[in-house]
Enzyme design. Sequence first.
Site, short mmCIF file in Angstrom:
data_model
loop_
_atom_site.label_atom_id
_atom_site.label_comp_id
_atom_site.label_asym_id
_atom_site.label_seq_id
_atom_site.Cartn_x
_atom_site.Cartn_y
_atom_site.Cartn_z
N GLU A 143 1.13 -1.39 -0.22
CA GLU A 143 -0.26 0.18 0.07
C GLU A 143 0.89 1.45 0.20
OE1 GLU A 143 -2.94 -0.52 3.24
OE2 GLU A 143 -3.53 -2.42 2.00
N HIS B 148 -10.41 -5.85 -2.94
CA HIS B 148 -11.56 -5.21 -1.37
C HIS B 148 -12.81 -4.73 -2.57
CE1 HIS B 148 -8.71 -6.80 2.15
NE2 HIS B 148 -8.44 -6.28 1.70
N GLU C 265 -6.21 -10.71 -1.57
CA GLU C 265 -7.23 -10.30 -0.13
C GLU C 265 -8.61 -10.18 -0.99
OE1 GLU C 265 -5.73 -6.74 1.91
OE2 GLU C 265 -3.68 -7.38 1.79
N ASP D 192 -12.72 -9.21 -1.56
CA ASP D 192 -14.04 -9.78 -0.90
C ASP D 192 -14.92 -9.13 -0.82
OD1 ASP D 192 -12.70 -7.58 0.41
OD2 ASP D 192 -12.44 -8.24 2.43
O1 9MR Z 1 -7.64 -8.21 8.18
C1 9MR Z 1 -7.15 -6.65 8.83
C2 9MR Z 1 -7.01 -6.19 10.04
O2 9MR Z 1 -7.90 -7.54 11.09
C3 9MR Z 1 -6.72 -5.18 10.69
O3 9MR Z 1 -7.22 -4.60 11.72
C4 9MR Z 1 -6.59 -4.64 9.93
C5 9MR Z 1 -5.19 -3.40 10.17
O4 9MR Z 1 -3.93 -3.78 10.46
O5 9MR Z 1 -5.44 -5.28 8.86
C6 9MR Z 1 -6.51 -6.16 8.48
O6 9MR Z 1 -6.07 -6.97 6.63
C7 9MR Z 1 -5.54 -5.61 5.49
C8 9MR Z 1 -4.42 -5.61 5.34
O7 9MR Z 1 -3.61 -6.03 6.15
C9 9MR Z 1 -4.46 -4.65 4.29
N1 9MR Z 1 -5.16 -4.34 2.92
C10 9MR Z 1 -6.12 -4.11 3.71
C11 9MR Z 1 -6.72 -5.67 4.79
C12 9MR Z 1 -7.84 -4.81 5.41
O8 9MR Z 1 -7.85 -3.51 5.88
#
Ligand code: 9MR
Length: 455
Positions: A170, A249, A278, A280
């Site tokens: 990101e 997402h 990722e 969804d």
């Molecule tokens: O699903 C993850 C959630 O449990 C955490 O709180 C969050 C912050 O670290 O990250 C979420 O996963 C993210 C991923 O690491 C990077 N892309 C976006 C995902 C959704 O926020």
Amino acid sequence: MIERCQEDARPRFGPRARTAVVLAAAALLAATSAAFLPGTASAGTTLGASAAEKGRYFGTAVAANKLSDSAYTTILNREFNSVTPENEMKIDATEPQQGRFSYGAADQIVSHARSRGMSVRGHTLAWHSQQPGWMQSMSGSALRQAMLNHVTQVATHFRGQVVAWDVVNEAFADGSSGARRDSNLQRTGNDWIEAAFRAADAADPNAKLCYNDYNTDNWTHAKTQAVYNMVRDFKSRGVPIDCVGFQSHFNNDSPYNSNYRTTLSSFAALGVDVQVTELDIQGAPANTYRAVVEDCLAVARCNGVTVWGIRDSDSWRASQTPLLFNNSGQKKAAYDAVLAALNNGTTPTDPPTTPPTTPPTNPPGGSCTATLQDGTRWGDRFNSTVTVSGASSWTVVVAVTSPQKISSTWNGSPTWDSSGNVMTMRSNGSGNSFGFTTMANGNWNRPVVQSCTAS
Ligand code: 9MR
């Protein structure tokens, strides 16, 4: 008219010596897939097995604290052959205090996965978010050094256990600027991303190294183009990047677009693998899930799909019910659509979104061009894809050399001569390419396209 296949001698994984581990992982996945016969579509009954039959993986994000939930692990162990730790490999989890590394929860997931033949995607080595407090307050060369040390230590710890790493996550800004995201890491200098990739390469030369981001799915978006330009620049300068992760997402504000396949194939054409990392989708519409899987399967260098959680209740966006299993662990319609797409079938409940027939662009009996490309290779077999141009309805004849045997096909309707070595593949409405798996039986000659006829 006879069209011979074109040579494609590019090394599949670039100059870095990671082929052995990748092939070992692929062989492991192949070993878990069901047996199937020449000329039939794949017939896997789980996501992982069906994906493996197509030379792909199907993965999920996993949370270590759910591994004691038997409803959760029952689905995980049955359906998936790849896992991504959802939070356990992030910087705050693995280096909570500077120089003190903590791998317990991540190791637990890795061990659970690998003992069951699942591969592991590492997520993530360098990110502006989820930094521990000590890193958040750093800047300049001290931060750069701390980041590189983190990449080195963590990639070294998991060396040989992680098939692909999200090295940098990101790093680009949202919106139309196409600029890098402002962050403490970005302020250490624009070369921080390539520095992270070089450190990861030195620490684990066999892992595939990915750049991973969200809202880079729509080909027309400035952010997509900015990442594309970075990857093109990296490839031209020899920065060791192997793959690009598309988080995917999707929701009402950031919907799936049918140009997603163009995005995947355009990045792949730069010489990197692409992965859906990722996935969804708000409301889990079956049609959209199916389209995403079909898009990945249509791109030879799309290695696999990872969904961001198992049941809706496991999702970071639980209220959007975006996953393949409901809170009770039951399969949703989207699950059936994904499985059918992996098996190259259709879902009866979902009518096709495109007209069923299009007029042939070429008259029957005319010529067309069929180009064969090498696909995934395992210890005992290899995949090939044939792309047809010049006809929307076609018949292609392909021959393999005895004792080779074609063991499966997809995206076409095959018939066979009496020897079983010559396959006549007819288009079946699945598009302009088809594929097949050849059991080498000790002979690794490329299959030969003998003819292409418009029909
Ligand atoms: O699903 C993850 C959630 O449990 C955490 O709180 C969050 C912050 O670290 O990250 C979420 O996963 C993210 C991923 O690491 C990077 N892309 C976006 C995902 C959704 O926020």
